[in-house]
Design a protein around this motif. Structure first.
Motif, PDB file in Angstrom:
ATOM      1  N   ASP A 119       3.581 110.348  16.877  1.00  0.00           N
ATOM      2  CA  ASP A 119       3.661 109.050  16.197  1.00  0.00           C
ATOM      3  C   ASP A 119       5.113 108.781  15.854  1.00  0.00           C
ATOM      4  N   ALA A 120       5.591 107.585  16.180  1.00  0.00           N
ATOM      5  CA  ALA A 120       6.980 107.224  15.880  1.00  0.00           C
ATOM      6  C   ALA A 120       7.041 105.983  15.006  1.00  0.00           C
ATOM      7  N   THR A 121       6.172 105.941  14.007  1.00  0.00           N
ATOM      8  CA  THR A 121       6.207 104.839  13.043  1.00  0.00           C
ATOM      9  C   THR A 121       7.414 105.010  12.135  1.00  0.00           C
ATOM     10  N   ILE A 122       8.254 103.976  12.074  1.00  0.00           N
ATOM     11  CA  ILE A 122       9.452 103.985  11.235  1.00  0.00           C
ATOM     12  C   ILE A 122       9.386 102.738  10.351  1.00  0.00           C
ATOM     13  N   PRO A 123       8.962 102.870   9.103  1.00  0.00           N
ATOM     14  CA  PRO A 123       8.706 101.700   8.248  1.00  0.00           C
ATOM     15  C   PRO A 123       9.932 100.811   8.046  1.00  0.00           C
ATOM     16  N   GLU A 124      11.130 101.363   8.134  1.00  0.00           N
ATOM     17  CA  GLU A 124      12.342 100.563   7.904  1.00  0.00           C
ATOM     18  C   GLU A 124      12.637  99.581   9.037  1.00  0.00           C
ATOM     19  N   LEU A 125      12.003  99.780  10.183  1.00  0.00           N
ATOM     20  CA  LEU A 125      12.231  98.885  11.320  1.00  0.00           C
ATOM     21  C   LEU A 125      11.157  97.801  11.351  1.00  0.00           C
ATOM     22  N   PRO A 126      11.530  96.573  11.739  1.00  0.00           N
ATOM     23  CA  PRO A 126      10.594  95.440  11.638  1.00  0.00           C
ATOM     24  C   PRO A 126       9.710  95.267  12.870  1.00  0.00           C
ATOM     25  N   ASN A 127       8.626  94.508  12.663  1.00  0.00           N
ATOM     26  CA  ASN A 127       7.786  93.997  13.756  1.00  0.00           C
ATOM     27  C   ASN A 127       7.328  95.125  14.693  1.00  0.00           C
ATOM     28  N   HIS A 128       6.608  96.061  14.123  1.00  0.00           N
ATOM     29  CA  HIS A 128       6.150  97.238  14.870  1.00  0.00           C
ATOM     30  C   HIS A 128       4.963  96.880  15.761  1.00  0.00           C
ATOM     31  N   TYR A 129       5.044  97.314  17.021  1.00  0.00           N
ATOM     32  CA  TYR A 129       3.910  97.201  17.942  1.00  0.00           C
ATOM     33  C   TYR A 129       3.731  98.536  18.631  1.00  0.00           C
ATOM     34  N   ARG A 130       2.517  99.063  18.649  1.00  0.00           N
ATOM     35  CA  ARG A 130       2.246 100.360  19.269  1.00  0.00           C
ATOM     36  C   ARG A 130       1.616 100.171  20.635  1.00  0.00           C
TER      37      ARG A 130
END
Length: 329
Positions: free
Chosen positions: A22-33
Protein backbone atom coordinates in the motif's frame (compact mmCIF):
# COMPACT_ATOMS: atom_id res chain seq x y z
CA UNK A 1 23.27 0.87 -3.37
CA UNK A 2 24.71 -2.60 -3.69
CA UNK A 3 24.67 -4.47 -6.97
CA UNK A 4 24.34 -8.20 -7.48
CA UNK A 5 26.06 -10.97 -9.45
CA UNK A 6 23.80 -14.01 -9.92
CA UNK A 7 20.91 -13.61 -7.51
CA UNK A 8 19.16 -16.54 -5.85
CA UNK A 9 15.99 -16.51 -3.79
CA UNK A 10 18.20 -16.96 -0.71
CA UNK A 11 19.91 -13.67 -1.59
CA UNK A 12 16.50 -12.01 -1.70
CA UNK A 13 15.14 -13.54 1.51
CA UNK A 14 15.85 -10.33 3.44
CA UNK A 15 13.26 -8.55 1.27
CA UNK A 16 10.44 -11.06 1.92
CA UNK A 17 8.80 -8.85 4.54
CA UNK A 18 9.82 -5.49 3.09
CA UNK A 19 7.18 -5.26 0.40
CA UNK A 20 5.10 -2.28 -0.68
CA UNK A 21 1.49 -3.43 -0.61
CA UNK A 22 0.00 0.00 0.00
CA UNK A 23 1.39 3.40 -0.96
CA UNK A 24 -1.22 5.69 0.55
CA UNK A 25 0.40 9.04 1.36
CA UNK A 26 -2.16 11.35 3.04
CA UNK A 27 -0.11 14.51 2.38
CA UNK A 28 -0.52 14.08 -1.38
CA UNK A 29 -3.80 15.18 -3.03
CA UNK A 30 -6.40 13.47 -5.20
CA UNK A 31 -5.48 9.85 -4.51
CA UNK A 32 -6.61 7.17 -6.96
CA UNK A 33 -5.71 3.50 -6.49
CA UNK A 34 -5.17 1.32 -9.53
CA UNK A 35 -4.56 -2.41 -9.59
CA UNK A 36 -0.84 -1.97 -9.05
CA UNK A 37 -0.12 1.77 -8.85
CA UNK A 38 -1.17 4.56 -6.52
CA UNK A 39 -1.85 7.84 -8.34
CA UNK A 40 -1.91 11.41 -7.03
CA UNK A 41 -3.02 14.38 -9.13
CA UNK A 42 -1.28 17.66 -8.37
CA UNK A 43 -2.96 20.99 -9.00
CA UNK A 44 -0.37 22.06 -11.59
CA UNK A 45 -1.22 19.33 -14.12
CA UNK A 46 1.32 16.78 -12.93
CA UNK A 47 0.63 13.28 -11.64
CA UNK A 48 2.65 11.22 -9.16
CA UNK A 49 2.55 7.48 -9.79
CA UNK A 50 3.88 5.10 -7.15
CA UNK A 51 4.44 1.52 -8.31
CA UNK A 52 3.61 -0.89 -5.49
CA UNK A 53 4.71 -4.51 -5.26
CA UNK A 54 1.16 -5.79 -5.83
CA UNK A 55 0.77 -8.39 -8.57
CA UNK A 56 -2.52 -8.30 -10.46
CA UNK A 57 -3.95 -11.04 -12.67
CA UNK A 58 -7.37 -12.57 -13.32
CA UNK A 59 -8.99 -9.23 -12.33
CA UNK A 60 -7.71 -9.44 -8.76
CA UNK A 61 -4.62 -8.90 -6.65
CA UNK A 62 -2.85 -12.22 -6.22
CA UNK A 63 0.08 -11.29 -3.99
CA UNK A 64 2.88 -8.77 -3.44
CA UNK A 65 6.31 -9.53 -4.89
CA UNK A 66 9.37 -7.94 -3.22
CA UNK A 67 11.10 -5.23 -5.32
CA UNK A 68 8.54 -5.58 -8.13
CA UNK A 69 7.50 -1.92 -8.08
CA UNK A 70 11.09 -0.75 -8.46
CA UNK A 71 11.74 -3.24 -11.25
CA UNK A 72 8.65 -2.16 -13.19
CA UNK A 73 9.41 1.53 -12.81
CA UNK A 74 12.99 1.14 -13.97
CA UNK A 75 12.19 -1.18 -16.90
CA UNK A 76 9.54 1.27 -18.08
CA UNK A 77 12.11 4.05 -17.73
CA UNK A 78 14.49 2.11 -20.01
CA UNK A 79 11.79 1.68 -22.66
CA UNK A 80 10.41 5.22 -22.43
CA UNK A 81 13.93 6.50 -23.11
CA UNK A 82 14.32 4.25 -26.16
CA UNK A 83 10.96 4.91 -27.80
CA UNK A 84 10.48 8.65 -27.36
CA UNK A 85 11.48 9.16 -31.00
CA UNK A 86 8.42 7.08 -32.03
CA UNK A 87 5.84 8.48 -29.65
CA UNK A 88 5.88 11.23 -27.02
CA UNK A 89 5.43 9.95 -23.46
CA UNK A 90 4.24 11.38 -20.18
CA UNK A 91 7.55 11.22 -18.23
CA UNK A 92 8.77 14.29 -16.29
CA UNK A 93 11.10 12.86 -13.61
CA UNK A 94 11.86 9.92 -11.31
CA UNK A 95 12.28 11.16 -7.71
CA UNK A 96 12.45 7.61 -6.31
CA UNK A 97 13.13 4.14 -7.79
CA UNK A 98 9.40 3.31 -7.40
CA UNK A 99 8.03 6.71 -8.42
CA UNK A 100 7.30 8.52 -11.66
CA UNK A 101 6.21 12.15 -11.89
CA UNK A 102 4.45 12.67 -15.19
CA UNK A 103 2.02 14.79 -17.16
CA UNK A 104 -1.62 14.28 -16.21
CA UNK A 105 -3.40 13.05 -19.32
CA UNK A 106 -6.96 12.23 -20.29
CA UNK A 107 -6.59 8.47 -20.56
CA UNK A 108 -7.86 6.85 -23.75
CA UNK A 109 -10.89 4.58 -23.05
CA UNK A 110 -9.28 1.78 -25.09
CA UNK A 111 -6.33 -0.41 -24.14
CA UNK A 112 -4.17 -1.37 -27.10
CA UNK A 113 -2.88 -4.94 -26.94
CA UNK A 114 -0.42 -6.04 -29.64
CA UNK A 115 0.16 -9.77 -30.16
CA UNK A 116 2.53 -11.73 -32.39
CA UNK A 117 1.83 -15.26 -31.09
CA UNK A 118 -1.22 -17.38 -30.26
CA UNK A 119 -0.55 -17.23 -26.54
CA UNK A 120 -1.97 -16.27 -23.17
CA UNK A 121 -3.71 -17.58 -20.07
CA UNK A 122 -6.37 -14.97 -19.23
CA UNK A 123 -9.96 -15.00 -20.47
CA UNK A 124 -9.23 -12.19 -22.95
CA UNK A 125 -6.18 -13.91 -24.46
CA UNK A 126 -6.50 -15.19 -28.01
CA UNK A 127 -5.20 -18.63 -27.02
CA UNK A 128 -7.89 -19.09 -24.37
CA UNK A 129 -10.57 -17.99 -26.83
CA UNK A 130 -9.12 -20.17 -29.58
CA UNK A 131 -9.13 -23.24 -27.34
CA UNK A 132 -12.79 -22.50 -26.56
CA UNK A 133 -13.60 -22.68 -30.27
CA UNK A 134 -13.50 -19.01 -31.22
CA UNK A 135 -12.08 -18.24 -34.65
CA UNK A 136 -13.16 -14.62 -35.00
CA UNK A 137 -11.70 -12.39 -32.30
CA UNK A 138 -11.06 -8.65 -32.04
CA UNK A 139 -11.94 -8.19 -35.70
CA UNK A 140 -9.44 -10.84 -36.85
CA UNK A 141 -10.09 -14.32 -38.28
CA UNK A 142 -7.93 -17.24 -37.16
CA UNK A 143 -7.78 -20.46 -39.21
CA UNK A 144 -8.32 -23.94 -37.81
CA UNK A 145 -5.30 -26.04 -36.95
CA UNK A 146 -3.20 -23.45 -35.14
CA UNK A 147 -1.07 -24.66 -32.27
CA UNK A 148 -0.60 -23.02 -28.86
CA UNK A 149 2.21 -20.43 -28.89
CA UNK A 150 2.41 -20.41 -32.70
CA UNK A 151 3.68 -17.24 -34.35
CA UNK A 152 1.04 -15.23 -36.19
CA UNK A 153 1.61 -14.11 -39.80
CA UNK A 154 2.21 -10.59 -38.49
CA UNK A 155 1.57 -8.63 -35.27
CA UNK A 156 -2.09 -7.76 -34.69
CA UNK A 157 -3.91 -5.38 -32.37
CA UNK A 158 -6.53 -6.86 -30.03
CA UNK A 159 -8.08 -3.85 -28.27
CA UNK A 160 -10.10 -3.98 -25.07
CA UNK A 161 -12.11 -1.53 -23.05
CA UNK A 162 -10.21 0.35 -20.36
CA UNK A 163 -11.62 -0.71 -16.99
CA UNK A 164 -11.13 2.53 -15.03
CA UNK A 165 -12.81 1.02 -11.95
CA UNK A 166 -10.23 -1.83 -11.86
CA UNK A 167 -12.90 -4.13 -13.27
CA UNK A 168 -12.80 -6.49 -16.24
CA UNK A 169 -11.50 -5.42 -19.65
CA UNK A 170 -13.90 -6.35 -22.47
CA UNK A 171 -13.07 -7.40 -26.02
CA UNK A 172 -13.46 -4.77 -28.78
CA UNK A 173 -13.18 -4.66 -32.55
CA UNK A 174 -11.96 -1.62 -34.53
CA UNK A 175 -15.49 -1.08 -35.86
CA UNK A 176 -16.91 -1.06 -32.33
CA UNK A 177 -14.30 1.45 -31.20
CA UNK A 178 -15.37 3.91 -33.87
CA UNK A 179 -19.13 3.26 -33.89
CA UNK A 180 -19.34 3.49 -30.09
CA UNK A 181 -17.52 6.81 -30.20
CA UNK A 182 -14.60 5.62 -28.08
CA UNK A 183 -12.18 7.02 -30.69
CA UNK A 184 -12.58 8.67 -34.05
CA UNK A 185 -11.48 6.74 -37.13
CA UNK A 186 -8.50 9.10 -37.43
CA UNK A 187 -7.51 8.60 -33.81
CA UNK A 188 -7.79 4.82 -34.13
CA UNK A 189 -5.64 4.80 -37.27
CA UNK A 190 -2.99 6.96 -35.60
CA UNK A 191 -2.81 5.05 -32.31
CA UNK A 192 -2.69 1.74 -34.20
CA UNK A 193 0.30 2.97 -36.21
CA UNK A 194 2.05 4.12 -33.03
CA UNK A 195 1.39 0.85 -31.22
CA UNK A 196 2.73 -1.30 -34.04
CA UNK A 197 5.84 0.89 -34.33
CA UNK A 198 6.47 0.70 -30.57
CA UNK A 199 6.03 -3.07 -30.68
CA UNK A 200 8.46 -3.39 -33.58
CA UNK A 201 11.07 -1.40 -31.63
CA UNK A 202 10.42 -3.56 -28.57
CA UNK A 203 10.84 -6.77 -30.56
CA UNK A 204 14.05 -5.47 -32.14
CA UNK A 205 15.69 -4.61 -28.80
CA UNK A 206 14.38 -7.77 -27.12
CA UNK A 207 15.86 -9.85 -29.96
CA UNK A 208 19.25 -8.23 -29.40
CA UNK A 209 19.09 -9.46 -25.81
CA UNK A 210 18.03 -13.02 -26.62
CA UNK A 211 14.33 -12.52 -25.94
CA UNK A 212 11.05 -12.66 -27.85
CA UNK A 213 8.54 -9.91 -27.10
CA UNK A 214 5.41 -12.02 -27.55
CA UNK A 215 2.66 -9.53 -26.77
CA UNK A 216 2.16 -6.34 -24.82
CA UNK A 217 -0.41 -3.82 -23.63
CA UNK A 218 -0.12 -0.09 -24.25
CA UNK A 219 -2.05 2.69 -22.57
CA UNK A 220 -2.31 6.04 -24.30
CA UNK A 221 -3.73 9.38 -23.24
CA UNK A 222 -4.55 12.75 -24.73
CA UNK A 223 -2.55 15.86 -23.89
CA UNK A 224 -4.24 19.25 -23.50
CA UNK A 225 -3.94 19.90 -27.24
CA UNK A 226 -5.45 16.52 -28.13
CA UNK A 227 -2.19 14.87 -29.16
CA UNK A 228 -1.74 11.16 -28.34
CA UNK A 229 0.84 10.45 -25.63
CA UNK A 230 2.13 7.11 -24.33
CA UNK A 231 1.25 6.66 -20.65
CA UNK A 232 1.36 4.15 -17.78
CA UNK A 233 4.19 1.66 -18.53
CA UNK A 234 5.84 0.09 -21.55
CA UNK A 235 7.27 -3.40 -22.20
CA UNK A 236 7.45 -4.37 -18.53
CA UNK A 237 6.90 -7.98 -17.43
CA UNK A 238 3.50 -6.89 -16.08
CA UNK A 239 2.29 -5.48 -19.38
CA UNK A 240 4.18 -7.84 -21.69
CA UNK A 241 5.01 -11.48 -22.29
CA UNK A 242 8.64 -12.43 -22.95
CA UNK A 243 10.09 -15.78 -24.01
CA UNK A 244 13.70 -16.91 -24.40
CA UNK A 245 14.46 -16.85 -28.12
CA UNK A 246 17.04 -19.64 -28.06
CA UNK A 247 14.78 -22.33 -26.63
CA UNK A 248 11.52 -21.32 -28.33
CA UNK A 249 11.88 -23.30 -31.63
CA UNK A 250 12.67 -26.64 -29.96
CA UNK A 251 9.99 -26.22 -27.30
CA UNK A 252 7.37 -25.24 -29.84
CA UNK A 253 8.28 -28.22 -32.03
CA UNK A 254 7.69 -30.63 -29.14
CA UNK A 255 4.60 -28.86 -27.81
CA UNK A 256 6.33 -27.67 -24.65
CA UNK A 257 5.46 -24.36 -23.08
CA UNK A 258 8.04 -21.68 -23.98
CA UNK A 259 10.44 -20.49 -21.30
CA UNK A 260 8.63 -17.51 -19.88
CA UNK A 261 10.02 -14.19 -18.76
CA UNK A 262 6.99 -12.56 -17.17
CA UNK A 263 4.36 -12.88 -14.45
CA UNK A 264 3.06 -16.09 -16.05
CA UNK A 265 5.22 -17.79 -13.39
CA UNK A 266 2.80 -16.76 -10.62
CA UNK A 267 -0.29 -17.04 -12.83
CA UNK A 268 0.61 -20.62 -13.75
CA UNK A 269 1.16 -21.52 -10.06
CA UNK A 270 -2.32 -20.20 -9.25
CA UNK A 271 -4.07 -21.84 -12.23
CA UNK A 272 -2.60 -25.22 -11.24
CA UNK A 273 -4.36 -24.96 -7.85
CA UNK A 274 -7.72 -23.28 -8.47
CA UNK A 275 -10.04 -21.55 -10.90
CA UNK A 276 -8.78 -17.99 -10.36
CA UNK A 277 -12.01 -16.46 -11.69
CA UNK A 278 -14.26 -18.39 -9.31
CA UNK A 279 -12.28 -19.71 -6.34
CA UNK A 280 -10.44 -18.12 -3.46
CA UNK A 281 -6.77 -17.68 -4.28
CA UNK A 282 -4.59 -19.92 -2.08
CA UNK A 283 -1.96 -18.14 -0.06
CA UNK A 284 1.14 -17.81 -2.18
CA UNK A 285 4.21 -18.92 -0.21
CA UNK A 286 7.33 -16.82 0.27
CA UNK A 287 9.44 -19.03 -1.98
CA UNK A 288 7.08 -18.40 -4.91
CA UNK A 289 7.08 -14.63 -4.29
CA UNK A 290 10.87 -14.60 -3.96
CA UNK A 291 11.31 -16.64 -7.14
CA UNK A 292 8.98 -14.16 -8.87
CA UNK A 293 11.17 -11.33 -7.55
CA UNK A 294 14.26 -13.08 -8.90
CA UNK A 295 12.56 -13.44 -12.30
CA UNK A 296 11.54 -9.78 -12.35
CA UNK A 297 15.11 -8.73 -11.55
CA UNK A 298 16.51 -11.05 -14.22
CA UNK A 299 14.12 -9.43 -16.73
CA UNK A 300 15.53 -6.03 -15.83
CA UNK A 301 19.11 -7.22 -16.15
CA UNK A 302 18.63 -9.08 -19.42
CA UNK A 303 16.75 -6.25 -21.11
CA UNK A 304 18.91 -3.37 -19.90
CA UNK A 305 22.28 -5.14 -19.73
CA UNK A 306 22.79 -3.57 -16.29
CA UNK A 307 22.87 -4.97 -12.76
CA UNK A 308 19.75 -4.28 -10.74
CA UNK A 309 20.48 -1.78 -7.92
CA UNK A 310 19.29 -3.47 -4.76
CA UNK A 311 18.00 -0.99 -2.16
CA UNK A 312 18.72 -1.31 1.55
CA UNK A 313 16.71 -4.29 2.78
CA UNK A 314 16.21 -2.82 6.26
CA UNK A 315 14.66 0.48 5.13
CA UNK A 316 10.88 0.23 4.65
CA UNK A 317 10.03 1.06 1.04
CA UNK A 318 7.24 3.49 1.92
CA UNK A 319 9.50 5.33 4.38
CA UNK A 320 12.05 5.93 1.60
CA UNK A 321 9.38 7.01 -0.87
CA UNK A 322 7.87 9.49 1.59
CA UNK A 323 11.29 11.05 2.18
CA UNK A 324 11.92 11.40 -1.57
CA UNK A 325 8.49 12.92 -2.18
CA UNK A 326 8.49 15.32 0.75
CA UNK A 327 8.99 18.34 -1.52
CA UNK A 328 5.60 17.57 -3.12
CA UNK A 329 3.68 17.65 0.19
Amino acid sequence: MATNDKLTIQDLAAYARNVLRDATIPELPNHYRGKVRENYELSDGRRIIVATDRLSAFDRILTAVPLKGQVLTQIARFWFDRTRDICPNHVIEYPDPNVLVCRNLKIMPVEIVVRDYLAGTTSTSILSMYKAGRRDMYGHHFPDGMRPNEKLPQPIITPTTKAFDAGHDEELTPDQIVTQGLLSAEQWAHVSKLALALFARGQEIARQHGLILVDTKYEFGFDADGSIVLADEIHTPDSSRYWYAESYPARFATGEKPESFDKDFVRSWVVARCDPYADAIPEIPDEINLEAARIYISVYEQITGEKFPLPAADQPVLERIRANLERYF
